[in-house]
Design a protein around this motif. Sequence first.
Motif, PDB file in Angstrom:
ATOM      1  N   ILE A 184     -14.565  11.541 -10.982  1.00 52.74           N
ATOM      2  CA  ILE A 184     -14.530  11.458  -9.515  1.00 52.74           C
ATOM      3  C   ILE A 184     -15.901  11.164  -8.885  1.00 52.74           C
ATOM      4  O   ILE A 184     -16.000  10.309  -8.005  1.00 52.74           O
ATOM      5  N   PRO A 185     -16.986  11.807  -9.315  1.00 55.78           N
ATOM      6  CA  PRO A 185     -18.273  11.466  -8.685  1.00 55.78           C
ATOM      7  C   PRO A 185     -18.713  10.025  -8.941  1.00 55.78           C
ATOM      8  O   PRO A 185     -19.537   9.496  -8.196  1.00 55.78           O
ATOM      9  N   LEU A 186     -18.157   9.381  -9.962  1.00 54.83           N
ATOM     10  CA  LEU A 186     -18.566   8.020 -10.303  1.00 54.83           C
ATOM     11  C   LEU A 186     -17.791   6.948  -9.551  1.00 54.83           C
ATOM     12  O   LEU A 186     -18.196   5.792  -9.530  1.00 54.83           O
ATOM     13  N   VAL A 187     -16.689   7.307  -8.940  1.00 54.45           N
ATOM     14  CA  VAL A 187     -15.830   6.337  -8.261  1.00 54.45           C
ATOM     15  C   VAL A 187     -16.567   5.746  -7.057  1.00 54.45           C
ATOM     16  O   VAL A 187     -17.101   6.484  -6.228  1.00 54.45           O
ATOM     17  N   PRO A 188     -16.586   4.407  -6.944  1.00 55.33           N
ATOM     18  CA  PRO A 188     -17.371   3.749  -5.887  1.00 55.33           C
ATOM     19  C   PRO A 188     -16.641   3.685  -4.543  1.00 55.33           C
ATOM     20  O   PRO A 188     -16.463   2.606  -3.958  1.00 55.33           O
ATOM     21  N   GLY A 189     -16.227   4.803  -4.018  1.00 54.13           N
ATOM     22  CA  GLY A 189     -15.490   4.832  -2.764  1.00 54.13           C
ATOM     23  C   GLY A 189     -16.308   4.363  -1.575  1.00 54.13           C
ATOM     24  O   GLY A 189     -15.818   3.618  -0.724  1.00 54.13           O
ATOM     25  N   GLY A 190     -17.557   4.779  -1.503  1.00 54.88           N
ATOM     26  CA  GLY A 190     -18.424   4.366  -0.399  1.00 54.88           C
ATOM     27  C   GLY A 190     -18.674   2.868  -0.405  1.00 54.88           C
ATOM     28  O   GLY A 190     -18.696   2.216   0.650  1.00 54.88           O
ATOM     29  N   LEU A 191     -18.821   2.317  -1.592  1.00 52.45           N
ATOM     30  CA  LEU A 191     -19.038   0.883  -1.736  1.00 52.45           C
ATOM     31  C   LEU A 191     -17.801   0.103  -1.293  1.00 52.45           C
ATOM     32  O   LEU A 191     -17.906  -0.912  -0.591  1.00 52.45           O
ATOM     33  N   ALA A 192     -16.635   0.577  -1.681  1.00 51.06           N
ATOM     34  CA  ALA A 192     -15.385  -0.077  -1.274  1.00 51.06           C
ATOM     35  C   ALA A 192     -15.202   0.013   0.243  1.00 51.06           C
ATOM     36  O   ALA A 192     -14.765  -0.948   0.890  1.00 51.06           O
ATOM     37  N   TYR A 193     -15.558   1.160   0.807  1.00 52.25           N
ATOM     38  CA  TYR A 193     -15.476   1.323   2.263  1.00 52.25           C
ATOM     39  C   TYR A 193     -16.402   0.323   2.968  1.00 52.25           C
ATOM     40  O   TYR A 193     -16.002  -0.328   3.946  1.00 52.25           O
ATOM     41  N   ASP A 194     -17.635   0.216   2.471  1.00 52.57           N
ATOM     42  CA  ASP A 194     -18.579  -0.721   3.079  1.00 52.57           C
ATOM     43  C   ASP A 194     -18.078  -2.162   2.973  1.00 52.57           C
ATOM     44  O   ASP A 194     -18.270  -2.963   3.895  1.00 52.57           O
ATOM     45  N   ALA A 195     -17.446  -2.495   1.852  1.00 48.00           N
ATOM     46  CA  ALA A 195     -16.894  -3.837   1.695  1.00 48.00           C
ATOM     47  C   ALA A 195     -15.826  -4.101   2.752  1.00 48.00           C
ATOM     48  O   ALA A 195     -15.829  -5.151   3.415  1.00 48.00           O
ATOM     49  N   MET A 196     -14.919  -3.159   2.932  1.00 49.21           N
ATOM     50  CA  MET A 196     -13.851  -3.344   3.914  1.00 49.21           C
ATOM     51  C   MET A 196     -14.395  -3.352   5.343  1.00 49.21           C
ATOM     52  O   MET A 196     -13.903  -4.100   6.193  1.00 49.21           O
ATOM     53  N   ARG A 197     -15.391  -2.548   5.602  1.00 49.44           N
ATOM     54  CA  ARG A 197     -15.998  -2.542   6.934  1.00 49.44           C
ATOM     55  C   ARG A 197     -16.615  -3.900   7.245  1.00 49.44           C
ATOM     56  O   ARG A 197     -16.499  -4.420   8.359  1.00 49.44           O
ATOM     57  N   ASN A 198     -17.255  -4.504   6.249  1.00 49.22           N
ATOM     58  CA  ASN A 198     -17.844  -5.832   6.449  1.00 49.22           C
ATOM     59  C   ASN A 198     -16.784  -6.905   6.630  1.00 49.22           C
ATOM     60  O   ASN A 198     -17.022  -7.900   7.329  1.00 49.22           O
ATOM     61  N   VAL A 199     -15.618  -6.746   6.022  1.00 45.88           N
ATOM     62  CA  VAL A 199     -14.517  -7.682   6.266  1.00 45.88           C
ATOM     63  C   VAL A 199     -14.093  -7.609   7.723  1.00 45.88           C
ATOM     64  O   VAL A 199     -13.919  -8.631   8.392  1.00 45.88           O
TER      65      VAL A 199
END
Length: 145
Positions: free
Chosen positions: A87-102
Motif C-alpha cells: 500500500i505505501p508503494l502504490v502511486p495514488g498521488g501520481l495518478a491523481y496529479d495525472a488526472m488533475r492535469n487532464v
Amino acid sequence: MMMLEQLVTSFIATAAFGLIFNVPKRTLLHCGAVGMIGWLIYVSCTQLNMDAIPSTLIAAFVVTVISQLFAKLYKTPIIVFSVSGIIPLVPGGLAYDAMRNVVEDNYDIAVQLAVKAFMISGAIAIGLVFSEVINQIIRKSERKH
C-alpha cells in the motif's frame, strides 16, 4: 527526523489498510511492519539517486519476501501481508496529479505522469511475481534434495 515520520506514517497506513482489508487482528502489527520496511527500502533507494521505478521494484520484491516469511511463521495466507505491505508503494498521488492535469488541459504533463504511475504499478506487480517465482524455484530445489 523526517525519515522517522515517514516510517511511522507508512506503518499506520499499512495497518489501517489491514483493518479495512479485514486481516486477522493478531497480524495487524506484522502487516504494518511489512509496509514500513517496504517504504524504508523505497526511500533508501531513492536517496541513493535511484529512479522511482527500480526503487519500487526492489521494495515490492522485499515486501513479498518478508510476506512469505511471515506467512510461514504465522501460518497465515501470504496475501494478508503482501497486499497490506504494498500500500505505501502504490502511486495514488501520481495518478491523481495525472488526472488533475487532464482536467486542466495539460495533456503533455498528464501523459508523462500517467505513464510513470503505470510503470510504477507494473514494477509493483513484477516485484511481487518475481519474488514468488524465486520462492517456487527454491521450494522445488529443496524437495528434490
